[in-house]
Design a protein around this motif. Sequence first.
Motif, PDB file in Angstrom:
ATOM      1  N   ALA A 386      34.369 108.253 -22.857  1.00 21.49           N
ATOM      2  CA  ALA A 386      33.218 107.768 -23.633  1.00 21.49           C
ATOM      3  C   ALA A 386      33.681 107.100 -24.920  1.00 21.49           C
ATOM      4  O   ALA A 386      33.153 106.056 -25.329  1.00 21.49           O
ATOM      5  CB  ALA A 386      32.272 108.927 -23.938  1.00 21.49           C
ATOM      6  N   MET A 387      34.680 107.695 -25.561  1.00 25.93           N
ATOM      7  CA  MET A 387      35.209 107.111 -26.798  1.00 25.93           C
ATOM      8  C   MET A 387      35.896 105.773 -26.532  1.00 25.93           C
ATOM      9  O   MET A 387      35.785 104.851 -27.328  1.00 25.93           O
ATOM     10  CB  MET A 387      36.195 108.079 -27.451  1.00 25.93           C
ATOM     11  CG  MET A 387      35.553 109.310 -28.055  1.00 25.93           C
ATOM     12  SD  MET A 387      36.740 110.266 -29.025  1.00 25.93           S
ATOM     13  CE  MET A 387      38.000 110.599 -27.821  1.00 25.93           C
ATOM     14  N   GLU A 388      36.614 105.692 -25.403  1.00 19.60           N
ATOM     15  CA  GLU A 388      37.282 104.441 -25.059  1.00 19.60           C
ATOM     16  C   GLU A 388      36.254 103.317 -24.902  1.00 19.60           C
ATOM     17  O   GLU A 388      36.433 102.208 -25.413  1.00 19.60           O
ATOM     18  CB  GLU A 388      38.058 104.602 -23.743  1.00 19.60           C
ATOM     19  CG  GLU A 388      39.221 105.577 -23.804  1.00 19.60           C
ATOM     20  CD  GLU A 388      40.479 104.971 -24.376  1.00 19.60           C
ATOM     21  OE1 GLU A 388      40.412 103.848 -24.905  1.00 19.60           O
ATOM     22  OE2 GLU A 388      41.526 105.633 -24.317  1.00 19.60           O
ATOM     23  N   ALA A 389      35.159 103.609 -24.185  1.00 15.78           N
ATOM     24  CA  ALA A 389      34.127 102.591 -23.963  1.00 15.78           C
ATOM     25  C   ALA A 389      33.484 102.171 -25.278  1.00 15.78           C
ATOM     26  O   ALA A 389      33.207 100.985 -25.507  1.00 15.78           O
ATOM     27  CB  ALA A 389      33.070 103.125 -23.001  1.00 15.78           C
ATOM     28  N   THR A 390      33.242 103.137 -26.158  1.00 16.86           N
ATOM     29  CA  THR A 390      32.644 102.835 -27.465  1.00 16.86           C
ATOM     30  C   THR A 390      33.608 102.026 -28.320  1.00 16.86           C
ATOM     31  O   THR A 390      33.219 101.056 -28.973  1.00 16.86           O
ATOM     32  CB  THR A 390      32.270 104.145 -28.183  1.00 16.86           C
ATOM     33  OG1 THR A 390      31.364 104.884 -27.349  1.00 16.86           O
ATOM     34  CG2 THR A 390      31.596 103.872 -29.514  1.00 16.86           C
ATOM     35  N   TRP A 391      34.881 102.427 -28.308  1.00 17.41           N
ATOM     36  CA  TRP A 391      35.908 101.723 -29.073  1.00 17.41           C
ATOM     37  C   TRP A 391      36.026 100.281 -28.601  1.00 17.41           C
ATOM     38  O   TRP A 391      36.274  99.362 -29.385  1.00 17.41           O
ATOM     39  CB  TRP A 391      37.236 102.461 -28.921  1.00 17.41           C
ATOM     40  CG  TRP A 391      38.346 101.929 -29.775  1.00 17.41           C
ATOM     41  CD1 TRP A 391      38.536 102.140 -31.104  1.00 17.41           C
ATOM     42  CD2 TRP A 391      39.436 101.102 -29.350  1.00 17.41           C
ATOM     43  NE1 TRP A 391      39.679 101.495 -31.540  1.00 17.41           N
ATOM     44  CE2 TRP A 391      40.234 100.852 -30.488  1.00 17.41           C
ATOM     45  CE3 TRP A 391      39.808 100.553 -28.126  1.00 17.41           C
ATOM     46  CZ2 TRP A 391      41.396 100.085 -30.429  1.00 17.41           C
ATOM     47  CZ3 TRP A 391      40.956  99.778 -28.069  1.00 17.41           C
ATOM     48  CH2 TRP A 391      41.745  99.545 -29.213  1.00 17.41           C
ATOM     49  N   ASN A 392      35.844 100.064 -27.297  1.00 14.05           N
ATOM     50  CA  ASN A 392      35.905  98.712 -26.734  1.00 14.05           C
ATOM     51  C   ASN A 392      34.613  97.931 -26.935  1.00 14.05           C
ATOM     52  O   ASN A 392      34.531  96.763 -26.542  1.00 14.05           O
ATOM     53  CB  ASN A 392      36.220  98.778 -25.230  1.00 14.05           C
ATOM     54  CG  ASN A 392      37.636  99.251 -24.958  1.00 14.05           C
ATOM     55  OD1 ASN A 392      38.530  99.049 -25.765  1.00 14.05           O
ATOM     56  ND2 ASN A 392      37.832  99.893 -23.817  1.00 14.05           N
ATOM     57  N   GLY A 393      33.589  98.562 -27.542  1.00 16.14           N
ATOM     58  CA  GLY A 393      32.315  97.893 -27.778  1.00 16.14           C
ATOM     59  C   GLY A 393      31.480  97.712 -26.526  1.00 16.14           C
ATOM     60  O   GLY A 393      30.597  96.855 -26.480  1.00 16.14           O
ATOM     61  N   CYS A 394      31.749  98.543 -25.502  1.00 13.09           N
ATOM     62  CA  CYS A 394      31.063  98.400 -24.204  1.00 13.09           C
ATOM     63  C   CYS A 394      29.891  99.357 -24.046  1.00 13.09           C
ATOM     64  O   CYS A 394      29.287  99.419 -22.969  1.00 13.09           O
ATOM     65  CB  CYS A 394      32.049  98.637 -23.063  1.00 13.09           C
ATOM     66  SG  CYS A 394      33.417  97.468 -23.060  1.00 13.09           S
ATOM     67  N   GLY A 395      29.585 100.112 -25.062  1.00 17.22           N
ATOM     68  CA  GLY A 395      28.485 101.065 -24.972  1.00 17.22           C
ATOM     69  C   GLY A 395      28.530 102.048 -26.127  1.00 17.22           C
ATOM     70  O   GLY A 395      29.217 101.827 -27.128  1.00 17.22           O
ATOM     71  N   ARG A 396      27.804 103.119 -25.964  1.00 12.97           N
ATOM     72  CA  ARG A 396      27.761 104.179 -26.971  1.00 12.97           C
ATOM     73  C   ARG A 396      27.842 105.527 -26.267  1.00 12.97           C
ATOM     74  O   ARG A 396      27.748 105.605 -25.036  1.00 12.97           O
ATOM     75  CB  ARG A 396      26.478 104.083 -27.794  1.00 12.97           C
ATOM     76  CG  ARG A 396      26.395 102.831 -28.638  1.00 12.97           C
ATOM     77  CD  ARG A 396      25.106 102.755 -29.431  1.00 12.97           C
ATOM     78  NE  ARG A 396      24.928 103.905 -30.315  1.00 12.97           N
ATOM     79  CZ  ARG A 396      24.028 103.970 -31.293  1.00 12.97           C
ATOM     80  NH1 ARG A 396      23.219 102.951 -31.509  1.00 12.97           N
ATOM     81  NH2 ARG A 396      23.924 105.033 -32.046  1.00 12.97           N
ATOM     82  N   TYR A 397      28.021 106.577 -27.065  1.00 17.62           N
ATOM     83  CA  TYR A 397      28.005 107.904 -26.453  1.00 17.62           C
ATOM     84  C   TYR A 397      27.330 108.908 -27.376  1.00 17.62           C
ATOM     85  O   TYR A 397      27.289 108.748 -28.593  1.00 17.62           O
ATOM     86  CB  TYR A 397      29.415 108.375 -26.088  1.00 17.62           C
ATOM     87  CG  TYR A 397      30.297 108.793 -27.258  1.00 17.62           C
ATOM     88  CD1 TYR A 397      30.421 110.130 -27.625  1.00 17.62           C
ATOM     89  CD2 TYR A 397      31.039 107.847 -27.974  1.00 17.62           C
ATOM     90  CE1 TYR A 397      31.243 110.522 -28.665  1.00 17.62           C
ATOM     91  CE2 TYR A 397      31.863 108.218 -29.014  1.00 17.62           C
ATOM     92  CZ  TYR A 397      31.966 109.560 -29.355  1.00 17.62           C
ATOM     93  OH  TYR A 397      32.775 109.938 -30.404  1.00 17.62           O
ATOM     94  N   ILE A 398      26.776 109.952 -26.736  1.00 16.28           N
ATOM     95  CA  ILE A 398      26.184 111.085 -27.444  1.00 16.28           C
ATOM     96  C   ILE A 398      26.818 112.335 -26.852  1.00 16.28           C
ATOM     97  O   ILE A 398      26.736 112.545 -25.633  1.00 16.28           O
ATOM     98  CB  ILE A 398      24.658 111.156 -27.251  1.00 16.28           C
ATOM     99  CG1 ILE A 398      23.985 109.834 -27.615  1.00 16.28           C
ATOM    100  CG2 ILE A 398      24.066 112.301 -28.058  1.00 16.28           C
ATOM    101  CD1 ILE A 398      22.512 109.767 -27.203  1.00 16.28           C
ATOM    102  N   LEU A 399      27.469 113.133 -27.667  1.00 12.13           N
ATOM    103  CA  LEU A 399      28.022 114.383 -27.144  1.00 12.13           C
ATOM    104  C   LEU A 399      26.882 115.210 -26.551  1.00 12.13           C
ATOM    105  O   LEU A 399      25.784 115.291 -27.120  1.00 12.13           O
ATOM    106  CB  LEU A 399      28.719 115.170 -28.253  1.00 12.13           C
ATOM    107  CG  LEU A 399      29.988 114.530 -28.843  1.00 12.13           C
ATOM    108  CD1 LEU A 399      30.504 115.365 -30.006  1.00 12.13           C
ATOM    109  CD2 LEU A 399      31.062 114.359 -27.785  1.00 12.13           C
ATOM    110  N   TYR A 400      27.136 115.834 -25.414  1.00  8.23           N
ATOM    111  CA  TYR A 400      26.085 116.585 -24.725  1.00  8.23           C
ATOM    112  C   TYR A 400      25.432 117.619 -25.643  1.00  8.23           C
ATOM    113  O   TYR A 400      24.212 117.794 -25.632  1.00  8.23           O
ATOM    114  CB  TYR A 400      26.671 117.279 -23.489  1.00  8.23           C
ATOM    115  CG  TYR A 400      25.710 118.234 -22.837  1.00  8.23           C
ATOM    116  CD1 TYR A 400      24.638 117.760 -22.079  1.00  8.23           C
ATOM    117  CD2 TYR A 400      25.860 119.610 -22.989  1.00  8.23           C
ATOM    118  CE1 TYR A 400      23.744 118.632 -21.491  1.00  8.23           C
ATOM    119  CE2 TYR A 400      24.969 120.492 -22.402  1.00  8.23           C
ATOM    120  CZ  TYR A 400      23.914 119.999 -21.655  1.00  8.23           C
ATOM    121  OH  TYR A 400      23.028 120.874 -21.074  1.00  8.23           O
TER     122      TYR A 400
END
Length: 514
Positions: A386-400
């Motif tokens: 999730a962090m990788e995708a956010t770092w790449n600007g491809c999305g966001r994440y919310i910790l469960y």
Amino acid sequence: MKLMVILLLIIVIKTGNCARILGIFPLPARSHYILGSSLMRGLAEKGHDVTVISPFGETTPCKNGSYKDIILTDFIKVNDKKHFDLFEIDKMDFVTYGLMMNYLGNDNVEKTLSHPNVQKLLKSNEKFDIVIVEQFVNDALKAFSYYYKAPLVLFVTFSSNAWINPLVANPAPPSYIPEQKIDFDHKNFFHRLKNNIIYVFGELNRNLLFFPAQNKIMKKYFPDAPDLDNILYNASLVLLNSHISTNKAVPRVPSMIDIGGFHLKPPKKLPQGLQEFLDNAKEGVVYFSMGSALQSVNLPIEKREALLKVFSRLKEKVLWKWEDDVLPGQPSNVKLEKWLPQQDILAHPNIKAFITHGGLLSLIESVYHGVPILAIPVFGDQVTNAMEATWNGCGRYILYSELNEKKLEESLKDILGNSKYRENMQRRSKIMHDRQNKPIDDADYWIQYVIRHRGATHLRVAGLDLPWYQYLSLDVYLFICSVTFLVFYVIYNSIKFLISFFRKNESKEKVKKH
């Protein structure tokens, strides 16, 4: 006559390239098996003779080569009896999590080696040219390589990590490479501090607790094998389910090969009802799935209610993988299905966003099809993904643990309303597609390479020949510190002596004058 010669040449070439491959994938988890079977089927389609140990089995025969299942019967039933709420794992501290993985790994290895079907294989006259083992807290299974006198290939279902890096001396500084199950920003001092603490605990746990336990189990079933320490570090090749399009650029030793995306297949036609639902979604569709291990039906009521409230206010339709017949409070714009062909769905142009648990298969498939994600990671590598995708600007994440209605609505609206996420994901998709070879072709090439070069020991890095304190240059630093201390000690005492000497001489001079 010429036709016969050509046919004979083809047969000779095919036979020459055919290898007898044993694949060991004992984890009773469908997502892991999807990758393991995809790899082994891909190798069988290349003409190899493969044998697969796993709790599952294939029903569709391969077009080329040979595919033989050795099924770990009752593994899934036993796993179900030990079922615990996977959504509770995020509450575990890293020590409890590590010890739990020790137990699960030891239990799985014991049951694998004692299984009648595995024992039958070991007592047969089967021979193998190479052994592939999924690297997942099951290090005693590397003894199959010793038993069959065959090179060892490790298959990792995610990117390089603390379970594999030390085994091939791959550089992995905890200053910027995160451990599993940690929300990590490498520029944040306290994040790096926590990451280093978890890294040290992991190394101590594996070397003082886990490896000795695995060695004991291995010796029980392979009494003639050397100690596990002599087998652990002998992998000829590591196949990683990763790629630069989905993961940060990190070091790789020559024996580590990225084959991320090898399980991807061209999209197929969807079932009619599903096709119509997606085609008729003028405002687009949000696809929601928590994967195969985590099931939406087991979500706590407060989390489920937060999702329902946000979904009901969307102009987009929602396609939800829900493992039950009824969803209380189901909004009119939400369609439920117990199982969904995820790759084919993500390929549909009306999919606007993918809400996912952050599993690596889901991330890879999202990148491949250019669909931005909202990740809700729960355990394992999901947080890192999730962090990788956010770092790449491809999305966001919310910790469960932090999932609530407000955060979900804000994040989802941002992803649906801001074109940058889709644009970044499309760029990543181009990177994934821009490859010299198909990943399964790379896997096949390197496996044959290892066989041709009898284990390819020339790929082995020199760091594996050093004990840990020499690998970290601790003996060098200790020597430098000791010499530096000695020099300063000598200088200090020399100055002290000279000062004392001159003071004594001054005193004598004064006495003489008086």
